[in-house]
Design an enzyme around this catalytic site. Structure first.
Site, PDB file in Angstrom:
ATOM      1  N   HIS A 263     -57.376  50.518  17.616  1.00  0.00           N
ATOM      2  CA  HIS A 263     -56.149  49.782  17.269  1.00  0.00           C
ATOM      3  C   HIS A 263     -55.051  50.004  18.300  1.00  0.00           C
ATOM      4  CE1 HIS A 263     -54.541  47.247  14.117  1.00  0.00           C
ATOM      5  NE2 HIS A 263     -53.392  47.894  14.156  1.00  0.00           N
TER       6      HIS A 263
ATOM      7  N   ARG B  30     -54.193  47.028  20.450  1.00  0.00           N
ATOM      8  CA  ARG B  30     -53.267  46.059  19.837  1.00  0.00           C
ATOM      9  C   ARG B  30     -51.830  46.555  19.977  1.00  0.00           C
ATOM     10  NH1 ARG B  30     -52.814  42.041  15.686  1.00  0.00           N
ATOM     11  NH2 ARG B  30     -51.408  42.588  13.985  1.00  0.00           N
TER      12      ARG B  30
ATOM     13  N   LYS C 284     -56.139  39.028   8.561  1.00  0.00           N
ATOM     14  CA  LYS C 284     -55.501  39.779   7.486  1.00  0.00           C
ATOM     15  C   LYS C 284     -54.478  38.914   6.760  1.00  0.00           C
ATOM     16  CE  LYS C 284     -53.153  44.199   6.673  1.00  0.00           C
ATOM     17  NZ  LYS C 284     -52.598  45.415   7.320  1.00  0.00           N
TER      18      LYS C 284
ATOM     19  N   HIS D  25     -47.965  39.206  12.012  1.00  0.00           N
ATOM     20  CA  HIS D  25     -47.247  40.039  11.042  1.00  0.00           C
ATOM     21  C   HIS D  25     -46.503  39.170  10.026  1.00  0.00           C
ATOM     22  CE1 HIS D  25     -47.006  43.703  13.996  1.00  0.00           C
ATOM     23  NE2 HIS D  25     -48.156  43.632  13.350  1.00  0.00           N
TER      24      HIS D  25
ATOM     25  N   ARG E  83     -57.072  42.941  16.168  1.00  0.00           N
ATOM     26  CA  ARG E  83     -57.671  44.037  15.405  1.00  0.00           C
ATOM     27  C   ARG E  83     -59.171  44.035  15.697  1.00  0.00           C
ATOM     28  NH1 ARG E  83     -54.325  41.007  11.904  1.00  0.00           N
ATOM     29  NH2 ARG E  83     -52.502  42.163  11.118  1.00  0.00           N
TER      30      ARG E  83
ATOM     31  N   TYR F 256     -42.147  48.384  17.466  1.00  0.00           N
ATOM     32  CA  TYR F 256     -42.428  48.505  18.890  1.00  0.00           C
ATOM     33  C   TYR F 256     -41.161  48.678  19.724  1.00  0.00           C
ATOM     34  CZ  TYR F 256     -47.047  47.066  17.398  1.00  0.00           C
ATOM     35  OH  TYR F 256     -48.262  47.016  16.765  1.00  0.00           O
TER      36      TYR F 256
END
Length: 411
Positions: free
Chosen positions: A348, A351, A281, A374, A256, A383
């Site tokens: 972004h 990524r 995050k 994640h 990110r 994805y």
């Protein structure tokens, strides 16, 4: 004896100290001599700059001619202090030594212009407790800011009605209102519910308060991805080596923008070929691979830098401070435009492209989940829907009909 009343005045976009008194020649003469004093034709009164020096000179210059009533100013300063503390997302101090002089300090944004100023005293207190609880639970500054913004929307609507008096039915009607009248997005509605749930169940300890309030279904949005060819054009469109290194790092590691600018030299482990992404995050640490190509790029960037970055890999104009996220985003957008890429994508997308290209090369989706950091595999499996290699093996039924000679496309 005359009385000079000191009140707060918001005039010409800033705070002032207003002087209100009965007409008296000697008193008026002394007021006119005050440094920085001005007359407001709109408000029909004299006023001074909002600072300690103004307050002090009023006491000295007028104290022998009149009684100085600073109670209205003190009332204003009390509210101001609460609002400034709330806006700073800090815990309000209640020092018994607080004086008018210590409270007359400047704020970046005048408190009367901030949202918290408009709240009733009871709801302002609720906001303060709400923020304190978030801090005690060690929520990230990003989450605190989001929750604060969402909770404020309800408090503003309530005006003088105390927020703690709301029932589940009240909140259900409120959610209907923001979805159908204000037309907020599903994602915003989820954020609003999360903030309210934290207040009523986390702060007020009301169990299952949101049991009967359904959550709106979130739209399924696919990640926006650049092809390998577009990535190459993007990189080739960038000239300064520092700018290239920023974009290379983001794509090579799937980072990110906040993670790129927070990267420090100590996080790069050349011996193990790893980069530590520290407290990203969700307050999670993770390791990503340091590719040999990226390692060479970073070494070259450092050696050729006129001003060597000290702490962060990418530093701003002040040594030892990180590069700004906004500047990194501008670099990306300028490169995208120069490369002739018409897709509406943000930083972004590097990524997203990293993850998709890995998947297309046969990388296991659970490894990609770990590298991206994640929490849920569901986030990573998005994805699968954009990986080109999975789509090219699927033959359209139209192609099948054409091969069998069952259709004629020429008119």
């Amino acid at each position: 004896m005359h009385t000079v009343q000191l009140t707060a005045l918001f005039h010409n976009g800033s705070e002032q100290i207003a002087l209100q008194f009965e007409q008296d020649p000697q008193l008026l003469s002394n007021v006119r001599k005050l440094r920085g004093v001005r007359w407001s034709q709109t408000n029909k009164l004299w006023y001074l700059p909002f600072n300690q020096a103004s307050y002090h000179q009023v006491k000295v210059a007028l104290g022998h001619l009149a009684s100085i009533d600073d109670r209205p100013l003190l009332h204003y300063l009390g509210k101001r202090k609460e609002v400034v503390a709330i806006n700073a997302i800090g815990v309000r101090e209640t020092s018994p030594q607080s004086t008018v002089l210590s409270l007359l300090s400047k704020a970046k944004t005048p408190p009367p212009l901030t949202t918290a100023w408009q709240l009733s005293p009871e709801n302002r207190k609720a906001l303060q407790v709400f923020l304190e609880h978030l801090i005690l639970k060690a929520y990230s500054s990003s989450t605190i800011n989001t929750y604060r913004k969402e909770f404020l929307q309800l408090l503003l609507l309530l005006k003088n009605k105390p927020v703690h008096e709301l029932s589940p039915n009240d909140l259900k009607r409120y959610m209907l209102y923001i979805l159908h009248k204000q037309r907020v997005s599903e994602n915003t509605a989820h954020s609003r519910l999360n903030a309210l749930k934290f207040y009523f169940e986390g702060v007020l300890k009301r169990e299952k308060f949101f049991f009967d309030i359904p959550r709106p279904k979130k739209p399924f949005i696919l990640p926006k991805v650049l092809s390998e060819g577009e990535i190459s054009r993007l990189f080739n469109a960038v000239r300064p080596l520092k700018h290239k290194a920023i974009l290379f790092t983001a794509y090579s590691c799937g980072l990110r923008v906040s993670e790129v600018i927070a990267l420090k030299w100590k996080h790069i482990d050349r011996q193990r070929g790893q980069i530590l992404i520290e407290q990203a995050k969700g307050k999670k640490d993770r390791y990503v691979t340091l590719s040999p190509i990226l390692e060479d790029i970073l070494i070259s960037y450092y050696r050729k830098s006129t001003v060597k970055p000290i702490l962060y890999v990418f530093e701003g104009t002040t040594p030892g401070t990180p590069y700004s996220a906004r500047s990194a985003q501008i670099i990306f957008q300028q490169a995208r435009a120069k490369a002739g890429i018409r897709k509406e994508v943000s930083f972004h997308a590097l990524r997203h492209s990293f993850a998709t290209h890995l998947l297309e090369k046969g990388t296991d989706v659970r490894y990609i989940q770990e590298v991206l950091g994640h929490f849920s595999i569901k986030t990573t499996t998005r994805y699968l829907h954009v990986a080109r290699e999975r789509l090219v093996v699927i033959q359209s039924p139209l192609d099948s009909l054409w091969e069998k000679g069952g259709i004629d496309w020429e008119v």
